[in-house]
Design a protein around this motif. Structure first.
Motif, PDB file in Angstrom:
ATOM      1  N   HIS A 232      40.069  17.872  51.978  1.00 25.96           N
ATOM      2  CA  HIS A 232      41.320  17.219  52.341  1.00 25.96           C
ATOM      3  C   HIS A 232      42.298  17.354  51.170  1.00 25.96           C
ATOM      4  CE1 HIS A 232      40.483  15.202  56.142  1.00 25.96           C
ATOM      5  NE2 HIS A 232      39.272  14.945  55.693  1.00 25.96           N
ATOM      6  N   ARG A 234      46.238  16.098  49.876  1.00 29.72           N
ATOM      7  CA  ARG A 234      47.394  15.240  50.128  1.00 29.72           C
ATOM      8  C   ARG A 234      48.221  15.132  48.858  1.00 29.72           C
ATOM      9  NH1 ARG A 234      50.357  13.600  54.436  1.00 29.72           N
ATOM     10  NH2 ARG A 234      51.549  11.738  53.925  1.00 29.72           N
ATOM     11  N   LEU A 246      43.211   8.493  53.665  1.00 31.04           N
ATOM     12  CA  LEU A 246      42.095   9.305  54.147  1.00 31.04           C
ATOM     13  C   LEU A 246      40.883   8.472  54.553  1.00 31.04           C
ATOM     14  CD1 LEU A 246      42.217  12.199  51.512  1.00 31.04           C
ATOM     15  CD2 LEU A 246      43.175  12.174  53.816  1.00 31.04           C
ATOM     16  N   SER A 306      38.057  15.314  48.097  1.00 32.51           N
ATOM     17  CA  SER A 306      39.461  15.524  48.418  1.00 32.51           C
ATOM     18  C   SER A 306      40.221  15.994  47.183  1.00 32.51           C
ATOM     19  CB  SER A 306      40.107  14.224  48.925  1.00 32.51           C
ATOM     20  OG  SER A 306      39.373  13.669  49.984  1.00 32.51           O
TER      21      SER A 306
END
Length: 349
Positions: A232, A234, A246, A306
């Motif tokens: 992920h 961001r 998340l 992430s």
């Protein structure tokens, strides 16, 4: 390291981020990936994207085995590959979980190890068109001769002359299925892969390569195999706020995507050192206390898998992924800034 872009599956409304995929292609991304759960399917969006892109490879991450027979999966893969000009499709396969397999598709959970094995072998036979397809498997056999059969099933060869080398990647996570993946697949979509995990996985992969070499008489090694990890991403100034965004997905998968006693996502969290938190998240989620389950997800677990925060933090922490042993990294994001920052981090241009 090559980069991929995952657009996942749809929410309540179908939304294919065409401009984002086209921008990823411009930046030098290698792959674009779709998914399916129990809504939009993984294959149809790739046919649409094939017409609107030129180079980027198109992968399913994943096609759920219960959703299609292996013959239908091979037909879909070969059709989209042909529409895309050939050599662009990756057939990513996975078993999903028993709640979806039995609750949504109405199929028995059965023996996933052997279903993966049979499914992959049948697809390869169909792609290669070397003979009318027959297969005597432990989970799947062709022609079908089980309960209700007329006994007149005929081995057939694809009318479409397919690309015989469409790669098959398997999404697996436990020891037996990771070994199987290394043995029979072209690539791996690892569940729960994070930097530092290769120490655990490497012996399993090597055993799979050894089995492949022994079975086929053709040497197979790590050089013949792709590890396509995912992360992920961001971009945000506030790291804690980005991590919080998340957490609902983590809580959903660890708490609700699976049976209490059969949840692969929870198992991965436990194996990475968050056993107490995983149990708590599941307990709260299954009790209907979803907000508390989300709050119980540790920042450390989300951060481990992430890349979030300002661009400089993402670029710095990307190095660990670059050195993780994976060959490619799929960016799980629909944020345009994230696509740009990751291209810079991977030095694609």
């Amino acid at each position: 390291m090559k980069l991929g872009l995952s657009i996942g599956y749809s929410g309540a409304q179908l939304d294919i981020p065409v401009a984002l995929v086209q921008r990823a292609e411009e930046l030098g991304y290698d792959t674009a990936w779709t998914a399916e759960a129990y809504g939009s399917d993984a294959v149809t969006p790739l046919a649409y994207l094939a017409a609107l892109t030129k180079r980027i490879r198109l992968g399913t991450g994943i096609m759920q085995l219960a959703a299609r027979t292996p013959a239908n999966a091979a037909m879909a893969a070969a059709t989209v590959d042909a529409l895309a000009g050939g050599g662009r499709f990756i057939a990513g396969l996975g078993v999903s979980g028993p709640q979806i397999v039995e609750g949504w598709y109405g199929e028995p959970w059965g023996r996933p190890y052997y279903r993966l094995k049979d499914y992959t072998e049948i697809m390869r036979k169909i792609f290669r068109r070397e003979a009318p397809v027959t297969h005597a498997g432990r989970e799947i056999s062709l022609p079908y001769a089980g309960e209700g059969a007329m006994g007149v099933g005929k081995p057939l060869k694809s009318i479409l002359h397919m690309n015989p080398d469409i790669p098959i990647y398997l999404a697996t996570g436990n020891e037996s299925t990771v070994k199987l993946t290394a043995e029979i697949a072209d690539g791996w979509l690892p569940m729960g892969f994070v930097p530092g995990a290769m120490e655990e996985y490497a012996p399993w992969l090597e055993e799979g390569f050894r089995r492949a070499t022994e079975r086929t008489g053709r040497p197979k090694s790590r050089a013949d195999f792709t590890i396509q990890a995912s992360v992920h991403v961001r971009v945000a100034e506030d790291v804690r706020a980005a991590l919080a965004e998340l957490k609902p997905e983590v809580a959903l998968y660890v708490g609700g995507m699976g049976h209490r006693d059969k949840n692969f996502h929870k198992d991965q969290m436990i194996r990475r050192g968050f056993a107490e938190a995983a149990e708590r998240v599941q307990e709260l989620y299954l009790a209907g206390r979803k907000e508390e389950a989300i709050a119980a997800v540790p920042d450390e677990w989300v951060d481990m898998k992430s890349l979030v925060g300002p661009p400089a933090r993402i670029r710095e922490r990307y190095r660990a992924w670059e050195e993780s042993g994976a060959d490619a990294l799929t960016v799980r994001s629909r944020q345009p800034e994230a696509i740009e920052v990751m291209a810079q981090a991977a030095r694609l241009n």
